[in-house]
Design an enzyme around this catalytic site. Structure first.
Site, PDB file in Angstrom:
ATOM      1  N   GLU A 161       0.801  -1.240   0.000  1.00 42.66           N
ATOM      2  CA  GLU A 161       0.000   0.000   0.000  1.00 42.66           C
ATOM      3  C   GLU A 161       0.824   1.276   0.000  1.00 42.66           C
ATOM      4  O   GLU A 161       0.539   2.137  -0.846  1.00 42.66           O
ATOM      5  CB  GLU A 161      -0.966  -0.009   1.196  1.00 42.66           C
ATOM      6  CG  GLU A 161      -1.886   1.206   1.169  1.00 42.66           C
ATOM      7  CD  GLU A 161      -2.839   1.253   2.347  1.00 42.66           C
ATOM      8  OE1 GLU A 161      -2.845   0.367   3.189  1.00 42.66           O
ATOM      9  OE2 GLU A 161      -3.581   2.242   2.388  1.00 42.66           O
ATOM     10  N   HIS A 198       2.358   1.585  -3.886  1.00 39.44           N
ATOM     11  CA  HIS A 198       1.012   1.935  -4.371  1.00 39.44           C
ATOM     12  C   HIS A 198       0.708   3.427  -4.189  1.00 39.44           C
ATOM     13  O   HIS A 198       0.252   4.097  -5.113  1.00 39.44           O
ATOM     14  CB  HIS A 198      -0.019   1.053  -3.657  1.00 39.44           C
ATOM     15  CG  HIS A 198      -1.351   1.705  -3.505  1.00 39.44           C
ATOM     16  ND1 HIS A 198      -1.695   2.450  -2.396  1.00 39.44           N
ATOM     17  CD2 HIS A 198      -2.413   1.762  -4.334  1.00 39.44           C
ATOM     18  CE1 HIS A 198      -2.924   2.918  -2.562  1.00 39.44           C
ATOM     19  NE2 HIS A 198      -3.376   2.514  -3.719  1.00 39.44           N
TER      20      HIS A 198
HETATM   21 CU1  CUO Z   1      -7.994   2.990  -2.555  1.00 38.84          CU
HETATM   22 CU2  CUO Z   1      -5.247   3.151  -4.395  1.00 38.84          CU
HETATM   23  O1  CUO Z   1      -6.042   2.711  -2.543  1.00 38.84           O
HETATM   24  O2  CUO Z   1      -7.068   3.827  -4.163  1.00 38.84           O
END
Ligand code: CUO
Length: 694
Positions: A337, A352
């Protein structure tokens, strides 16, 4: 007029306002604040001898008031984390209110609303507080800036002169852009509120007690995996192929996007657009304090794949640690994440979050044009942009790579001896304006108009109700019937897992299980008791374990409370996390999109989780599959997405063969049929259907 709340009109600095928590007569004077809060906070510079402002507020003051805030920016996350901690530490409501008023007056309003919302969702003493609908308090992030400008004009008229502002259906692009066929889905108010709310319930940076929710990393994986599965379903509905996965950080992003949203209408600081075929570059933006290269992303990616393929990650002490079947996906979720729980940020970085940032600043990677971030860099708006799905399909692929290293489920893990699901059917209720219900197995979708009251979000405008009207997808309610044969000789508690998937790929070719499983979307999951012998279970689509009702998306605080006000339903703020009921089904098409409805019974004794047996009677159980249970462990011991999260034992098999020896599973053919007309108008939230022609 709606009650004045601190989160109303985020840029208006309050001089005084009624308590949002206590009796409406209590007022808070900003400069003086309550007489003796345990942490005295003042908006005027502290006099010599007075305590200084808390560090969290001083730090947050460095973010300009009119900058766009985003939790995908590490610096912004740190500021928010500090404020959340401050709000969480407040001894009582009075102290919290004084702190909130101070932060509201001194800091960036978007940061303030985010941090206060997270704190209100997590403070035990605030659990009965209903947060106002985010669409009404921050309309600039959900509704066309044109419509909001128009709403400002209307707000300045008298009550009798005001008209409802209509939001056109095709306002961000036209059909020359094939991706625009899905704008109704990507730009849906409810879907975007859900995503914003999900990131409030699962903040990636806050005091550890808030971040460290049971199976949080796995939930990050699963909820976003389901978004991609649902998006592909929707693509098939409108005749598009599956979403392309971002294959390399250096490839052109074919899909441009212009959000036409302005969170700060006063300064016209709208989200930046992105032309077709843009490429990302190394980033050095002082505006958000991010200085990273594409090669950083590539290094993090390589190390994450190393961990997946070796089955070991490197922990905080630099030791190789196994990714186990029990917790591997959860740790990987935190790593990818990345949340503050990531075990070793030096090694695995912030893949991410930074992808959201690199893509969302590719129009001005050095900030030399002083341009704002794109919509994809903010959770409240990211799902509008087609590039979100390329990016998250890539993220999903990382998790899939990991899941593919796990042993396929054995028949013993998949089966339920003595209990058979002998039949299953769905019956849709009569569609508005029609005389009879559809044939069994036919699910129906159509369009609906809903009004949203915006006056909470129109900063500096005169008070008074101002309505905008949006058109959105809706589905007719339907009921499932499950016929169960229980040969165990005793009553048996079972978990019923219900999924829907397209029957074929975009070319009409049947999908093998190994690929098909990626298209199954969860529509419900519930616990039931089956008596010995033959019995039937009934379930309504409104009870879905992933959704919240229409009212929670579109209605305001005081009206969105359920009428019965039962204790388990009072916990409303947390419940507002959830997929919108009106988007439970994919759109389908005019002929009826061929789909497969799948259900599976599993042994509740093996599924249940100590202390979370609250599927029945617990607090706030709406949308538990996507949002978890408040203050409790995730109530299902099986991996999220079970049984579709792993490869099958035989790679050549289709769903039929996968299920062959397993009586506890059943799949039936259904269709989803779409009518391109507005069949429902619920202008005041009234329940009755008013058929209209369009
Ligand atoms: Cu919800 Cu990339 O984590 O949008």
């Amino acid at each position: 007029p709606p009650p004045e709340l601190l989160s109303n009109r985020e840029r208006e600095v309050v001089d005084s306002l009624p308590s949002r928590f206590g009796p409406p007569t209590t007022t808070v004077a900003v400069a003086g604040l309550p007489a003796e809060p345990s942490t005295p906070v003042s908006l005027v510079p502290p006099a010599p001898g007075e305590p200084p402002l808390p560090d969290a507020i001083l730090n947050a003051r460095e973010l300009p008031r009119l900058a766009n805030f985003s939790v995908f920016v590490p610096w912004h996350r740190r500021l928010a984390g500090g404020l959340i901690e401050l709000f969480m530490a407040a001894g009582d409501e009075e102290e919290l209110r004084s702190l909130a008023v101070a932060v509201h007056g001194l800091c960036n309003p978007q940061l303030f609303v985010y941090a206060l919302s997270v704190a209100l969702l997590h403070r035990p003493d605030m659990r009965d507080l209903a947060l106002p609908s985010f669409v009404s308090t921050m309309p600039g992030r959900f509704l066309a800036s044109d419509a909001i400008r128009r709403a400002y004009l209307e707000a300045n008229l008298t009550d009798t002169q005001r008209e409802v502002v209509l939001i056109p259906r095709n306002w961000t692009a036209n059909d020359e852009e094939p991706e625009h066929r899905l704008a109704y889905w990507r730009e849906d108010v409810g879907i975007n509120v859900h995503h914003w709310h999900w990131h409030l319930v699962y903040p990636s940076q806050a005091p550890r007690a808030i971040v460290q929710k049971d199976r949080r990393g796995e939930m990050f994986y699963y909820m976003h995996q389901q978004i991609i599965a649902r998006y592909n379903f929707e693509r098939f509905s409108v005749g598009l192929g599956r979403v392309r996965r971002l294959g390399s950080f250096r490839e052109p992003l074919r899909e441009g996007y212009y959000a036409k949203l302005t969170p700060n209408i006063a300064r016209d600081l709208g989200y930046a657009g992105r032309p077709d075929n843009a490429t990302i570059s190394n980033v050095s933006r002082e505006l958000e304090r991010v200085f990273l290269d594409i090669s950083d992303l590539e290094r993090w990616e390589t190390r994450i794949f190393d961990a997946i393929h070796s089955g070991e990650y490197i922990n905080a002490r630099g030791e190789r640690t196994p990714l186990t079947e029990e917790t591997g996906i959860d740790i990987l979720g935190d790593i990818v994440e990345a949340s503050v729980l990531t075990p070793n940020p030096n090694i695995y970085g912030d893949l991410h979050n930074m992808l959201h940032f690199f893509i969302g600043t590719c129009h001005d990677p050095t900030g030399k044009h002083q341009e704002q971030i794109q919509a994809v860099t903010e959770p409240a708006t990211a799902m509008r942009d087609p590039v979100f799905y390329l990016m998250h399909a890539y993220i999903d692929d990382i998790f899939r790579e990991y899941k593919n290293t796990l042993q396929p489920y054995s028949e013993a893990q998949l089966g339920l001896p003595g209990v058979a699901l002998t039949a299953m059917s769905v019956q849709t209720s009569t569609v508005p304006g029609e005389q009879a219900p559809p044939a069994p197995g036919v699910l129906r979708t159509f369009l609906q108009e809903s009004d949203i009251e915006l006056s909470r979000g129109l900063d500096f405008a005169p008070r008074g109700p101002t309505l905008v009207r949006v058109q959105h997808l809706q589905n007719a309610p339907f009921d499932y019937t499950f016929s169960v044969q229980n040969a165990t000789g005793a009553a048996k508690r079972v978990t019923v897992r219900v999924f829907l998937a397209p029957q074929t790929d975009e070319r009409g070719i049947p999908l093998r299980f190994a690929d098909h499983r990626n298209y199954f979307v969860e529509v419900d999951k519930f616990v039931a008791t089956v008596a010995p012998g033959a019995s039937e279970l009934k379930r309504s689509s409104a009870q879905s374990s992933i959704t919240i009702p229409w009212e929670q998306t579109f209605r305001d605080v005081d009206t969105n409370r359920p009428p019965d006000n039962t204790p388990q339903q009072q916990d409303f703020s947390f419940c507002s996390c959830g997929w919108p009921q009106h988007m439970l089904l994919p759109r389908g098409n005019a002929e009826g999109l061929p789909c497969v409805l799948f259900a599976m019974l599993t042994d509740y004794e093996l599924d249940k989780v100590e202390g979370s047996e609250s599927q029945e009677g617990g607090r706030c159980k709406a949308a538990v599959s996507f949002c978890g249970l408040r203050d409790k462990r995730f109530p299902d011991r099986r991996p999220m997405g079970f049984p579709f999260d792993r490869l099958p034992r035989n790679a050549d098999h289709y769903l039929r063969q996968f299920m062959a020896a397993l009586d506890n599973m059943r799949a039936v053919d259904v269709t989803v049929q779409f009518t391109n007309r507005v069949l429902l108008r619920r202008l005041d939230g009234a329940a009755e259907a008013t058929p209209v022609t369009s």
